[in-house]
Design an enzyme around this catalytic site. Structure first.
Site, PDB file in Angstrom:
ATOM      1  N   SER A 205      52.687  32.985  51.095  1.00 25.18           N
ATOM      2  CA  SER A 205      51.468  33.615  51.620  1.00 25.18           C
ATOM      3  C   SER A 205      50.290  33.151  50.786  1.00 25.18           C
ATOM      4  O   SER A 205      50.472  32.731  49.642  1.00 25.18           O
ATOM      5  CB  SER A 205      51.560  35.138  51.497  1.00 25.18           C
ATOM      6  N   ASP A 206      49.096  33.242  51.325  1.00 27.49           N
ATOM      7  CA  ASP A 206      47.936  33.036  50.465  1.00 27.49           C
ATOM      8  C   ASP A 206      47.769  34.297  49.610  1.00 27.49           C
ATOM      9  O   ASP A 206      48.435  35.318  49.818  1.00 27.49           O
ATOM     10  CB  ASP A 206      46.674  32.703  51.269  1.00 27.49           C
ATOM     11  N   TYR A 207      46.873  34.211  48.653  1.00 22.89           N
ATOM     12  CA  TYR A 207      46.687  35.238  47.630  1.00 22.89           C
ATOM     13  C   TYR A 207      46.474  36.629  48.249  1.00 22.89           C
ATOM     14  O   TYR A 207      45.435  36.894  48.858  1.00 22.89           O
ATOM     15  CB  TYR A 207      45.465  34.861  46.798  1.00 22.89           C
TER      16      TYR A 207
END
Ligand code: BGC
Length: 743
Positions: free
Chosen positions: A266-268
């Site tokens: 996932s992104d941050y």
């Protein structure tokens, strides 16, 4: 390890241990002793100290000594002594910073990005890193979006070439991640992050499926085909569903259709953010949705670590779905050889040897020279232009970028500005007494405040100081024969969370420009920017304009190389530079409409603006050199092509000038009639051509079905017979064209 051993390992792991393999935390969790951390960040995130010890990966920290120490300490604590993965944003260089990615796109030469990635991988791997969150393959069409600087531009074909080249550069041609000096690459941000509405970062993305597939997905596909090890989700929604919990997008499109078998991260905090999007009730719900969608690693939230075990125990999730994700993470560790050698290439001695070594600096300098785009270089009545600078002429270098070391751009978190060569450093060495220097003004005035990675940036120059700077600059400008005016955006004005509604140069610099123009009109503007800007005034008044983007560690040297003609500019615009901001989003490969407005006709009931042209100020693919090239008409070796046949299109290019130069032959194709609307043209081939004065060469492009297929309205690739136009020129507006029929 063999697959059977990985399976045995997985079988022996507890539920929580498995969930923690999917947890990624940043380096701050590993800075001190566990007891200190347990009362701080862990508590805030709702994690237990056991999760910290078992986390599968860490992001955002580097250094051979440090990472070896962390690996040793935490492998001892991990129940099965599983090594950690160390990941970092090594985007356009580790310590030797290359030009920002959009600039690399301007080279119109993916081999430049390949070399940069190879060097970045070497510096990163000896610093202990295993994975880089790069390349960003997002297509960009809106210059308001700050992250256009991280993309290679508005064209899907070019982005695909660049994405593949970078994946190969990071991972090596063989793709064997155990090889020395290689790191695993991560293509991001899946999907269509660059389509943010109105260019505002993190904003909604609404696209037709056809546009998504035909334009936006192509470059991610190129990364997958090149063997990329990881893909990162995007923050945005795609047609109503946040990408990080979008089962259709991840399982159907990415995994099944596009064939991605690696790790999906996932992104941050993007999994937890689905609560804010309003599609997840709470962290447990977000975890369930994301895992079901096929996201393997949860970056920087406790959704997975805190809830997956409970969801499985409560019967909401099958353990098999968790096992699938954990296996992919273990497989990645295995591909990197970490079970046998958990430190991989981490080596303090090699760090000293390679980081910022002469060879790397030279490559960064060569790359930077290739990315500069000469937008204007007006000749006077006797045919001479300001660039390249002539020997023996007094030149005043003026502007806030003359001595500024902030040449790295916003996403260069591992680089240090202290390592940058400034324009002044380089000019003093090359021009000696012929050059004088003045700052003229700060980058922006007291009226602005820019948020950045390291807090807000303000200007602390008093009115009196500013007046002094201006007077000094005006004196030097009036005494010089020519002025090299080094202007531009602040580097924190582009990048993540740096969208803008105005594409201007800060007003304080425009005031300097106007003042200098009053006393000396022989102005070369050297322009720094992270995106296309509105250059109407600059391009009208300055005799010469050289776009240098953010050129990286060797920026000053490269700029002097090009200003003095040691290297000639050969960059081409990877994004259209608008006439004015209201034209955005803007891209050359648009549809024609039923009422086009060619040549800016003034006529009612046309698809046009009343107060601005439809065309950009500088089009995609545009860029001048110090010489002039002529192109013959396009020649096709036949007039008809069969579905599995081939046509060769060629032109003769000639260097008509008096100096060596490099041009980029660009081939565009237009499908003149099809079952769905086709763009007015699409780039299908590029070739760099370097010629001596008077030299000529035949440049040929082969056209096969791949270049003629397109996405039909049912989402399937089709090849339709009919007429096609082939354009070959030196930018996207060329009318040099021939037609053939596909039978
Ligand atoms: C960015 C990613 C980056 C990640 C990790 C996010 O904010 O969107 O591009 O890789 O942070 O640093």
């Amino acid at each position: 390890m063999r697959q059977s051993e990985l399976e045995a390992l997985l079988k022996d792991m507890s539920l929580q241990e498995k969930a923690d393999q999917l947890l990624q935390l940043n380096g701050t969790f590993y800075t001190g002793e566990l007891d200190e951390i347990a009362t701080g960040p862990i508590m805030e995130m709702g994690l237990k100290s056991e999760d910290i010890c078992q986390a599968g990966s860490i992001l955002g920290t580097y250094g051979a000594e440090r990472l070896k120490e962390i690996q040793k300490k935490y492998m001892e604590k991990q129940p099965h002594h599983i090594p950690m993965l160390f990941m970092m944003d090594v985007i356009h260089g580790m310590k030797t910073i290359f030009p920002m990615p959009l600039a690399m796109g301007a080279a119109f030469d993916p081999s430049v990005a390949y070399t940069a990635a190879e060097i970045a991988a070497k510096e990163a791997s000896v610093s202990g890193l295993h994975v880089t969150f790069s390349p960003m393959a997002d297509l960009v069409r809106d210059a308001r979006w700050g992250r256009v600087m991280e993309s290679t531009g508005e064209d899907a074909y070019m982005n695909s070439l660049y994405t593949a080249a970078q994946v190969k550069g990071f991972q090596g041609d063989s793709g064997n991640l155990r090889e020395k000096y290689k790191v695993a690459s991560c293509v991001k941000h899946f999907a269509a992050y660059g389509g943010a509405e109105a260019g505002r970062d993190y904003n909604t993305v609404e696209l037709s499926e056809q546009t998504l597939r035909e334009y936006y997905l192509r470059s991610y596909q190129a990364g997958i085909d090149a063997g990329v090890a990881l893909v990162m989700t995007s923050f945005n929604t795609v047609n109503g569903v946040p990408a990080s919990v979008n089962t259709w997008l991840m399982r159907e499109v990415l995994r099944k259709e596009m064939g991605f078998e690696g790790v999906l991260i996932s992104d941050y905090a993007a999994i937890e953010e689905t609560i804010c999007h309003g599609v997840s009730e709470d962290k447990a719900d977000a975890a369930e949705k994301a895992l079901k969608a096929g996201v393997d690693i949860d970056m920087m939230t406790s959704c997975y670590s805190g809830h997956l075990a409970g969801l499985i125990r409560g019967g909401k999730l099958e353990e098999g779905i968790l096992d699938e994700a954990v296996m992919r993470v273990l497989q990645l560790k295995n591909k990197l050889g970490l079970f046998e050698n958990p430190y991989k290439d981490a080596d303090p001695e090699e760090e000293k040897r390679w980081i910022l070594c002469e060879e790397h600096r030279k490559a960064a300098r060569d790359a930077a020279c290739k990315t500069f785009v000469l937008l204007k270089n007006e000749r006077d009545s006797d045919g001479t232009a300001l660039l390249p600078l002539k020997k023996g002429k007094k030149t005043a270098f003026i502007g806030p970028y003359v001595e500024n070391q902030e040449l790295l751009s916003s996403w260069a978190v591992t680089g240090s500005k202290e390592d940058c060569v400034t324009i002044r450093n380089a000019a003093e060495a090359v021009l000696g007494e012929e050059a004088v220097f003045a700052c003229g003004c700060p980058i922006f005035g007291n009226d602005m405040e820019i948020p950045s990675f390291n807090g807000n940036i303000r200007c602390d120059v008093s009115e009196a100081e500013r007046k002094g700077m201006l007077e000094d600059a005006l004196k030097k400008a009036s005494e010089a024969e020519q002025v090299v005016l080094c202007l531009g955006e602040h580097s924190a004005q582009s990048g993540e969370a740096a969208s803008r509604t105005m594409l201007d140069i800060p007003e304080i610099q425009m005031e300097l420009f106007r003042e200098i123009y009053r006393v000396n009109q022989n102005i070369v503007v050297v322009l720094f920017s992270g995106r296309p800007l509105d250059l109407r005034e600059i391009s009208r008044k300055a005799r010469t304009v050289l776009e240098v983007w953010f050129p990286g560690t060797e920026g000053g040297n490269a700029i002097l190389d090009v200003l003095t003609g040691v290297q000639s500019p050969s960059g081409k615009l990877p994004m259209s530079f608008p006439y004015c901001i209201a034209q955005e989003p803007l891209h050359y490969d648009h549809y024609n409409t039923g009422r086009p407005n060619p040549n800016g006709r003034v006529e009612k009931f046309r698809s046009r603006y009343l107060d601005a042209p439809n065309e950009p100020l500088y089009p995609f693919g545009y860029g001048l050199t110090y010489t002039e090239f002529s192109l013959s008409e396009v020649r096709l070796d036949r007039e008809q092509m069969e579905a599995d046949g081939m046509i060769t299109a060629s032109v003769i290019m000639k260097n008509e000038g008096t100096v060596f130069g490099t041009e980029t032959a660009q081939m565009y194709i237009r499908d003149l009639t099809a079952s769905v609307v086709r763009p007015v043209r699409q780039l299908k081939g590029i070739q760099k051509v370097s010629l001596m004065p008077g030299e000529s060469r035949t440049v040929s492009f082969e056209i096969t079905r791949e270049q003629l297929q397109f996405m039909a309205s049912d989402g399937k690739e089709v090849l339709e017979s009919g007429r096609f136009a082939v354009y070959i020129g030196t930018d996207s507006t060329t009318e040099n064209c021939a037609e053939f029929v596909l039978i």
